[in-house]
Design a protein around this motif. Structure first.
Motif, PDB file in Angstrom:
ATOM      1  N   TRP A  54      -8.770 -19.321   3.320  1.00 44.83           N
ATOM      2  CA  TRP A  54      -7.768 -19.836   2.375  1.00 44.83           C
ATOM      3  C   TRP A  54      -6.399 -19.348   2.841  1.00 44.83           C
ATOM      4  CZ3 TRP A  54     -11.090 -22.931   0.382  1.00 44.83           C
ATOM      5  CH2 TRP A  54     -12.431 -22.533   0.301  1.00 44.83           C
ATOM      6  N   HIS A  55      -5.793 -20.135   3.713  1.00 46.96           N
ATOM      7  CA  HIS A  55      -4.638 -19.704   4.496  1.00 46.96           C
ATOM      8  C   HIS A  55      -3.417 -19.478   3.596  1.00 46.96           C
ATOM      9  CE1 HIS A  55      -2.422 -19.620   8.420  1.00 46.96           C
ATOM     10  NE2 HIS A  55      -1.408 -19.868   7.600  1.00 46.96           N
ATOM     11  N   GLY A  56      -2.979 -18.231   3.545  1.00 47.97           N
ATOM     12  CA  GLY A  56      -1.785 -17.871   2.782  1.00 47.97           C
ATOM     13  C   GLY A  56      -2.077 -17.353   1.390  1.00 47.97           C
ATOM     14  N   LEU A  57      -3.294 -17.528   0.887  1.00 49.52           N
ATOM     15  CA  LEU A  57      -3.618 -17.065  -0.462  1.00 49.52           C
ATOM     16  C   LEU A  57      -3.965 -15.584  -0.442  1.00 49.52           C
ATOM     17  CD1 LEU A  57      -5.765 -19.908  -2.077  1.00 49.52           C
ATOM     18  CD2 LEU A  57      -3.285 -19.665  -1.916  1.00 49.52           C
ATOM     19  N   LEU A  58      -3.495 -14.877  -1.458  1.00 51.92           N
ATOM     20  CA  LEU A  58      -3.864 -13.476  -1.642  1.00 51.92           C
ATOM     21  C   LEU A  58      -5.195 -13.443  -2.380  1.00 51.92           C
ATOM     22  CD1 LEU A  58      -0.406 -11.939  -2.659  1.00 51.92           C
ATOM     23  CD2 LEU A  58      -1.472 -12.017  -0.395  1.00 51.92           C
ATOM     24  N   VAL A  59      -6.243 -13.098  -1.662  1.00 47.64           N
ATOM     25  CA  VAL A  59      -7.595 -13.118  -2.211  1.00 47.64           C
ATOM     26  C   VAL A  59      -8.248 -11.765  -1.960  1.00 47.64           C
ATOM     27  CG1 VAL A  59      -7.799 -15.601  -1.813  1.00 47.64           C
ATOM     28  CG2 VAL A  59      -8.612 -14.005  -0.071  1.00 47.64           C
ATOM     29  N   PRO A  60      -9.316 -11.451  -2.690  1.00 49.15           N
ATOM     30  CA  PRO A  60     -10.048 -10.212  -2.394  1.00 49.15           C
ATOM     31  C   PRO A  60     -10.514 -10.179  -0.947  1.00 49.15           C
ATOM     32  CG  PRO A  60     -10.762 -11.128  -4.497  1.00 49.15           C
ATOM     33  CD  PRO A  60      -9.866 -12.155  -3.868  1.00 49.15           C
ATOM     34  N   TRP A  61     -10.606  -8.984  -0.425  1.00 44.01           N
ATOM     35  CA  TRP A  61     -10.920  -8.791   0.988  1.00 44.01           C
ATOM     36  C   TRP A  61     -12.143  -9.582   1.429  1.00 44.01           C
ATOM     37  CZ3 TRP A  61     -15.451  -6.046   2.475  1.00 44.01           C
ATOM     38  CH2 TRP A  61     -15.605  -5.905   3.845  1.00 44.01           C
ATOM     39  N   ASN A  62     -13.211  -9.556   0.643  1.00 46.48           N
ATOM     40  CA  ASN A  62     -14.454 -10.190   1.091  1.00 46.48           C
ATOM     41  C   ASN A  62     -14.539 -11.674   0.755  1.00 46.48           C
ATOM     42  OD1 ASN A  62     -14.773 -10.003  -1.643  1.00 46.48           O
ATOM     43  ND2 ASN A  62     -16.649  -8.797  -1.587  1.00 46.48           N
ATOM     44  N   GLN A  63     -13.417 -12.277   0.318  1.00 46.08           N
ATOM     45  CA  GLN A  63     -13.366 -13.716   0.056  1.00 46.08           C
ATOM     46  C   GLN A  63     -12.454 -14.452   1.034  1.00 46.08           C
ATOM     47  OE1 GLN A  63     -15.216 -15.136  -2.786  1.00 46.08           O
ATOM     48  NE2 GLN A  63     -16.083 -13.111  -2.386  1.00 46.08           N
ATOM     49  N   ASP A  64     -11.970 -13.741   2.048  1.00 45.56           N
ATOM     50  CA  ASP A  64     -10.910 -14.270   2.904  1.00 45.56           C
ATOM     51  C   ASP A  64     -11.388 -15.337   3.879  1.00 45.56           C
ATOM     52  OD1 ASP A  64      -8.197 -14.255   3.859  1.00 45.56           O
ATOM     53  OD2 ASP A  64      -8.885 -13.132   5.605  1.00 45.56           O
ATOM     54  N   GLY A  65     -12.579 -15.203   4.442  1.00 44.36           N
ATOM     55  CA  GLY A  65     -13.100 -16.273   5.276  1.00 44.36           C
ATOM     56  C   GLY A  65     -13.578 -15.929   6.666  1.00 44.36           C
ATOM     57  N   PRO A  66     -12.834 -15.135   7.465  1.00 45.12           N
ATOM     58  CA  PRO A  66     -13.301 -14.883   8.836  1.00 45.12           C
ATOM     59  C   PRO A  66     -14.650 -14.169   8.860  1.00 45.12           C
ATOM     60  CG  PRO A  66     -10.988 -14.329   8.626  1.00 45.12           C
ATOM     61  CD  PRO A  66     -11.493 -14.592   7.241  1.00 45.12           C
ATOM     62  N   GLN A  67     -15.596 -14.746   9.611  1.00 43.88           N
ATOM     63  CA  GLN A  67     -16.918 -14.150   9.669  1.00 43.88           C
ATOM     64  C   GLN A  67     -16.900 -12.844  10.447  1.00 43.88           C
ATOM     65  OE1 GLN A  67     -16.338 -17.130  11.315  1.00 43.88           O
ATOM     66  NE2 GLN A  67     -16.602 -16.600  13.470  1.00 43.88           N
TER      67      GLN A  67
END
Length: 766
Positions: free
Chosen positions: A82-95
């Motif tokens: 989710w590019h640019g969104l401030l999200v919890p660390w484990n919801q960010d996306g990169p495997q």
């Protein structure tokens, strides 16, 4: 407990649950294979979400809870970021670093709060899936908009290749010169002569080993707006109702998103019509009126365009930075008003004359006074300079060339389309007023608490080797050095120093950072920043950013050119003392073990072969590259006789861009000799190689390649050897590249001991 009390509790719980769920915004995204035809070719490796390229736009309100169920219907793994969104660390996306991989035929639900408004986007962070179609827009609105508009339009720009993206990567590793030929962007002696720049070409690009300043590594087949080459509105191929009824005086908000894999885009409207930039990377800025953007990969801008009071159909054009392709969106009613044709840049001496629209007008300013560790003099960092180091007033005063005969091509009509109406005369051209980063100023103060501890500034030197197609940070690829460690609650300063001839759009996950552009307390907030290429062979002053380390975790920092990132220009920013939970760590480790070997890495084994069949000899050359090592095997059958077999097999260690050392064997006179070798790429791109065999024979070989024209090259290889007596040989190879894999050639060899030979033939490369 009586019934009344129980009922009261139930009602209270129901209201609480209802309120909780009423703030949730649910999406279900199916990731699957599809077939897409952009250029008349069915591309069967395309990827889509919910049958759409780009993926559906996700819309939220500030304060929503995003609940996104991702269903992987492919036969390979995927992830979404989710590019640019401030999200919890484990919801960010990169495997492997912070998020579970989504395996085939499984689902994964992301859940995170929506903390801020603006224009963002999402994309796969697995292999090259982003290039194949896995990207889409995110729009987050406030209950009370800060800008009233009549139309709000999402404008997603992207690049498209009919090739399998992994094959693109292999072609770049083998020999990216074919893409330069495909684009007609080859620096050659003939072109330099035609342009009157032969002296500059020899003294600058060849002598200084600078090579061609390419604006894009890949030769793309098309460029798209919202998945189409030429979306039009107001009844002509209408694909979106948002711009259906554009009237005079209407205000249109374009949410401009560069979702490309490796292309910078110019954005213009009509005859250089002015528009107001109101946000960058989702963060509001004080409105700036310009008429051109150069949008870096992964950047987003919100602009507002007020439709003039005239009967016009306006072109909103996305044009690749190398001016070799574009897509157009038409809106309004009446005569066509198109974006003027830009002058195509030349690969000859580009570092000296980029002010005519060939480079980014996003000037980088000096650091704040807080940067006590800066070795650069702040006074030397001119906030009035663009990303080329040119004074922006030069570019602003230059008028673009227009080719009136080719103007109708700027809307990319398909063959058979009715010709679009043309105005009888074109109005006078406006002047280029391209957005400069130094123009951007935050709406509210962004200054960080003066009481926070400021860590020592971290220099991040961006470098690369185009011959090896390797990209590094501080001289190391990602697989060689993965982490940058920072401390929680400190102010972290990064200084990006670009020592390459290419732009690098650097993106930091999980944070917004202040770009120190001379605006003091009102420095704008970015999540992606263009770091400009060096000019005149010298690095530009550092691009300086700072951020408050208040999001503990492990976050990706990387160049958003997909191919640069995959080949090493990336790091993980890790908070010291942060450790994932045992459950998270075990899951990520399991994913890495299972899926890691199936991903493309910067230290993977890449290989290519070239076989030349000629009337006087046959050559076979095999090159295998893995990380900092290269195995090169070359065998030659002189006079096409097996008893005349000669060759060498050498394992080389790549020391730097210029130096190699190695060991192996050499074959001569039906004997095998052990050998040591070293090579150095000297000035004027002359490769000097030395060999010492175990029988005492010493060989010094020079190699120089001349690019005569776009498809013709001449390679000269003089050699001197000595054992009991001095021997000498000179070989010349003239090559004409017909296709990516096939070429015609002629060779001539003169030898002190063996006389002269001449041959003609052809080569096949794989």
């Amino acid at each position: 407990m009586n019934f009344k009390s129980a009922l009261s509790i139930w009602v209270l719980l129901s209201i609480t649950v209802f309120n909780a769920f009423s703030a949730e915004k649910h999406y279900e995204l199916r990731v699957h294979n599809t077939v897409k035809n952009v250029t008349g070719v069915n591309v069967e490796h395309a990827l889509a979400i919910n049958d759409s390229i780009p993926a559906p736009t996700l819309r939220f309100k500030l304060g929503d809870e995003a609940v996104i169920k991702v269903i992987n219907e492919m036969d390979t793994a995927t992830t979404l970021h989710w590019h640019g969104l401030l999200v919890p660390w484990n919801q960010d996306g990169p495997q492997f670093s912070n998020t579970r991989i989504i395996e085939p035929n499984t689902t994964h639900t992301f859940r995170f709060p929506i903390k801020h408004t603006g224009t963002y986007w999402y994309h796969s962070h697995t292999n090259f899936q982003e290039q194949s179609g896995l990207y889409g827009a995110i729009v987050i609105e406030d209950e009370t908009p800060t800008h009233e508009v009549d139309h709000d339009f999402v404008y997603v720009m992207s690049d498209w290749t009919n090739e399998i993206p992994k094959a693109v990567m292999y072609n770049l590793k083998r020999d990216g010169d074919w893409y330069a030929q495909k684009k007609g962007f080859v620096a050659s002696i003939w072109r330099a002569w035609q342009e009157g720049k032969l002296f500059d070409y020899i003294t600058d690009q060849m002598w200084d080993r600078m090579g061609t300043m390419d604006l894009s590594d890949v030769g793309y087949d098309a460029f798209l707006i919202n998945g189409e080459v030429k979306p039009k509105f107001n009844g002509v191929n209408e694909i979106n109702s948002i711009l259906k009824d554009v009237k005079h005086g209407d205000k249109i908000r374009f949410r401009v998103i560069n979702a490309s894999a490796s292309t910078y885009f110019y954005f213009n409207i009509g005859n250089l019509r002015k528009f107001k930039v109101i946000s960058k990377d989702g963060m509001p800025v004080q409105p700036v009126e310009v008429n051109q953007l150069l949008v870096g990969i992964a950047e987003t801008y919100d602009v507002i365009f007020e439709v003039p009071h005239m009967m016009k159909t306006f072109e909103a054009k996305a044009e690749s930075q190398d001016i070799l392709g574009h897509a157009s969106l038409m809106f309004g009613m009446g005569d066509m008003e198109m974006v003027p044709m830009k002058m195509k840049p030349s690969p000859i001496g580009m570092d000296m004359d980029m002010s005519d629209g060939g480079d980014h007008g996003g000037g980088h300013g000096g650091g704040d006074d807080n940067d006590d560790d800066d070795d650069w003099d702040d006074d030397e960092i001119d906030t009035g300079m663009d990303h080329t180091g040119h004074d922006m007033n030069i570019g602003n005063d230059m008028e673009m060339d227009i080719n009136m005969n080719s103007m109708s091509e700027s809307i990319n009509n398909d063959p058979g389309d009715d010709p679009m109406p043309m105005p009888p005369t074109m109005p006078p051209m406006g002047k280029i007023n391209q957005l400069n980063y130094s123009m951007l100023k935050s709406v509210t103060p962004t200054v960080l608490d003066k009481n926070l501890i400021r860590a020592k500034a971290i220099d991040l030197v961006l470098a690369g080797d185009m011959d090896e197609y390797t990209w590094t940070i501080n001289g190391k690829r990602f697989t060689e050095e993965k982490y940058i460690e920072i401390k929680e609650n400190e102010v972290i300063t990064f200084r990006f120093i670009n020592k390459t001839m290419m732009h690098h759009p650097m993106h930091l996950h999980g944070h917004f950072f202040r770009f120190l552009n001379g605006q003091g307390d009102f420095a704008p907030l970015f999540h992606t920043i263009d770091v400009p290429p060096m000019m005149m062979g010298m690095p530009t002053p550092p691009v300086v950013i700072e951020f408050h380390a208040n999001e503990p975790g492990i976050w990706f920092l990387h160049c958003h050119n997909l191919y640069h990132m995959k080949m090493g220009m990336a790091r993980l920013v890790k908070y010291k003392n942060f450790e994932p939970s045992p459950e998270d760590q075990a899951a990520l480790t399991k994913d890495q073990k299972k899926w890691g070997p199936l991903m493309t890495h910067d230290d993977d084994l890449f290989w290519n072969t070239k076989t030349t069949f000629s009337t006087n000899k046959t050559d076979l050359k095999l090159t295998m590259k893995k990380g900092n090592y290269e195995l090169e095997a070359e065998l030659e059958l002189d006079e096409n006789q097996i008893e005349n077999l000669e060759g060498e097999v050498i394992l080389k260690n790549i020391i730097d861009n210029w130096t190699r050392v190695g060991t192996g064997i050499m074959i001569e006179d039906q004997k095998v000799y052990a050998a040591l070798m070293t090579s150095y790429r000297a000035k004027n791109d002359i490769v000097v190689s030395g060999y010492l065999r175990h029988d005492g024979k010493a060989i010094v070989r020079l190699n120089k390649s001349f690019q005569v024209s776009d498809r013709v090259s001449l390679n000269l290889t003089p050699e001197i050897n000595y054992k009991d007596k001095v021997g000498a040989e000179v070989e010349a190879l003239l090559n004409y590249q017909v296709t990516k894999r096939f070429s015609l050639n002629a060779n001539a060899t003169t030898s002190k001991n063996d006389g002269n030979t001449v041959g003609v033939g052809f080569s096949l490369s794989f």
